[in-house]
Design an enzyme around this catalytic site. Sequence first.
Site, PDB file in Angstrom:
ATOM      1  N   LYS A 231       0.854  -1.197   0.000  1.00  0.00           N
ATOM      2  CA  LYS A 231       0.000   0.000   0.000  1.00  0.00           C
ATOM      3  C   LYS A 231       0.884   1.240   0.000  1.00  0.00           C
ATOM      4  O   LYS A 231       1.780   1.381   0.829  1.00  0.00           O
ATOM      5  CB  LYS A 231      -0.885  -0.008   1.247  1.00  0.00           C
ATOM      6  N   ASP A 236      -2.630  10.784   3.220  1.00  0.00           N
ATOM      7  CA  ASP A 236      -4.005  10.377   3.482  1.00  0.00           C
ATOM      8  C   ASP A 236      -4.677  11.384   4.409  1.00  0.00           C
ATOM      9  O   ASP A 236      -4.419  11.414   5.611  1.00  0.00           O
ATOM     10  CB  ASP A 236      -4.024   8.980   4.124  1.00  0.00           C
ATOM     11  N   LYS A 243      -9.874  13.079   8.602  1.00  0.00           N
ATOM     12  CA  LYS A 243      -9.135  12.889   9.845  1.00  0.00           C
ATOM     13  C   LYS A 243      -9.073  14.217  10.610  1.00  0.00           C
ATOM     14  O   LYS A 243      -9.133  15.292  10.007  1.00  0.00           O
ATOM     15  CB  LYS A 243      -7.702  12.439   9.547  1.00  0.00           C
ATOM     16  N   ASP A 254       2.088   6.755   5.338  1.00  0.00           N
ATOM     17  CA  ASP A 254       1.095   5.749   4.945  1.00  0.00           C
ATOM     18  C   ASP A 254       1.509   4.983   3.687  1.00  0.00           C
ATOM     19  O   ASP A 254       0.752   4.157   3.184  1.00  0.00           O
ATOM     20  CB  ASP A 254      -0.263   6.425   4.737  1.00  0.00           C
ATOM     21  N   ASP A 313     -11.982   7.011   4.607  1.00  0.00           N
ATOM     22  CA  ASP A 313     -10.697   6.836   5.288  1.00  0.00           C
ATOM     23  C   ASP A 313     -10.311   5.362   5.397  1.00  0.00           C
ATOM     24  O   ASP A 313      -9.258   5.038   5.941  1.00  0.00           O
ATOM     25  CB  ASP A 313     -10.754   7.475   6.679  1.00  0.00           C
ATOM     26  N   GLU A 315      -9.390   3.608   2.863  1.00  0.00           N
ATOM     27  CA  GLU A 315      -8.995   3.644   1.448  1.00  0.00           C
ATOM     28  C   GLU A 315      -7.911   2.635   1.099  1.00  0.00           C
ATOM     29  O   GLU A 315      -7.797   2.200  -0.047  1.00  0.00           O
ATOM     30  CB  GLU A 315      -8.532   5.057   1.076  1.00  0.00           C
ATOM     31  N   ARG A 317      -7.512  -0.486   1.836  1.00  0.00           N
ATOM     32  CA  ARG A 317      -8.036  -1.779   1.391  1.00  0.00           C
ATOM     33  C   ARG A 317      -8.591  -1.698  -0.028  1.00  0.00           C
ATOM     34  O   ARG A 317      -8.636  -2.707  -0.742  1.00  0.00           O
ATOM     35  CB  ARG A 317      -9.088  -2.281   2.381  1.00  0.00           C
TER      36      ARG A 317
END
Length: 466
Positions: A231, A236, A243, A254, A313, A315, A317
Site C-alpha cells: 500500500k 491520506d 481525519k 502511509d 478513510d 482507502e 483496502r
Amino acid sequence: MLTIQLSSPDTFSGGLRARIATAPPAPKPALSDPEAWNISHDPASQTVTAFIRSSEGMTPENLRRAASLLVRWLAYNRIESVGLDLAESGLLAPESVFALVEGMLLGDYRFDIYLSNVTPFSIEVDLLTETPTAYEHVVRRAAIICESVNLARTWTNEPANVINPVTLAERAQNLAAEYGLICTVLDDHQLRQMGAGAIVAVGQGSNTPSRLIILQHAGSKDERPIVLVGKSLTFDTGGYSLKGSESMLGMNVDKAGAMAVLATLIAAARLKLKTPLVGILAAAENMVSAHAYRPNDIIKTLSGKTVEVLNTDAEGRLVLADALTYAQRQFDPRILIDLATLTGGVVTALGSIRAGMFATDDELAEALFRSGERTYERLWRLPLDAEYAELVRGEKTDLVNSAIPGRKALPIIGAIFLKQFVDDGRRWAHLDIAGVADAEKRKAYCPKGATGFGVRLLMDYLENLE
C-alpha cells in the site's frame, strides 16, 4: 556516513579499539542516561566497550542494539576510526557478524537531508580478523539489506510535496534501471480503462492521480513468482471522512508498506536471488476536492465485485483490492504477500511491538513468523474465520469497505475485506504494519520516524526459500 571494512589485526593502524561484552543485569543508576550506562570508555587503554546487560547474552538482537549504541557513541564523540577485534569480542560466528553489521548500519541512519546546518562526518569501522575473506560475503549481504532498509526509511519519511504517486513512479523507474529490474507503470487512464475502479476512485480527488507500479526481478529459477504488494498512500487526509488535524500529521508515512516492497526488490536484485519476484506498489493520494470520492459512492473493482464506500478513510483496502486482483491475473503467484499500514485497530491490539499477520496457509504463516523472530521484525497471527466476512457484506453492493457498526474487530475486518479479492486456494498473507512502520521516539537501532519494517523480514523469508 559509516564505512565498515574487514582488516587483519596487524594491519590496523588506528588508535581506538572497540569491544562488545556482556555484563550482568543490574539496576540502572538513578537519573542516569540508560545508553551511557551501557557503554564504557577507557582513555588510558584507548578502548570503548558496549555492554550487553542481558541474561540472554549475545543474541543477534542484543548484538544489533550494542552495535548501534557503539556507532552512535562514536558519532557523538566525533571519532573517525575504530577497530573491533571479532575474536576478542567472541564474534566469530557468521550470524553474529551479520547482526553486528546490521546494528551499526541501521543505528547510524539519520533522516537529515532537509537540515541546513548538518556537518558531514564519516566513521570508519575496521572489523579485525585473521581471516577477512571468510566474512566478506556476510558483511556485503548485511550491508545491502541494511542499505535497502534505509532506502525504505528515507522514501517513507519523504513528505507528500516530494513523493506523490507520479513522482514515486518516476523514482521507481530510475531505481529499476539502476539495478536491473523491469518496471511497468500503469497510469490512472490505463487503470480506469482496465476496470480498476477502486484505486482510481481513491486518487481521483488529487492533482497527482493514482499509479500502479510493477517491479520484476527475473531470478534464475523456472517457477511461478512470489508477488509482494504494498500500500502506498503518499498522503491520506481521510478524504470526506476527514481525519482530525492531529491524526493527519504523519500521514506521509502511509506509504510504508510499498516502500518496504520496493526496497526488498532492490535487495533481491543486488543479491541476485534465484527466486522470481514481483513487487506491486498501489499508489494514490487520498485528498478532499470537488472530484474526490464520497461516502455512499459505489465502486466497481478490477475483480468485478462492487463496493459501497461507507468510510473514505478506509482507502488502503480499496487500492490493495485492485492490486491483489492484478497480481493474481497477471502473474499467478505461488505465494502472495501484502504489506500495509492498514488499520489503527492493529495498533490498539498489538501496539508497536508486533505487526498483525493474517494468512490462508499455515506453512506460510509459520515461515513468516520464524523470519520475524530471527530479524526481530516480529509478527502475531490473527484470525480469518469465515464469519467475519459477514461484517463486510453489503446490502446494495457485494461488499462495503467498513463494518456496520464500526468499532469491532477492526484489523480483522480490514484483512477479511482483502481476502474477498484473493482466489480460493491461493497462499496469501497480509501484514498489517500500522503499529510498527513509524517510531514515535528513538528505538535501539532506529531513530524517530520510519522504521523500514518488513525489508529484513521479507529478505530472511526469501533467502530461506533459496
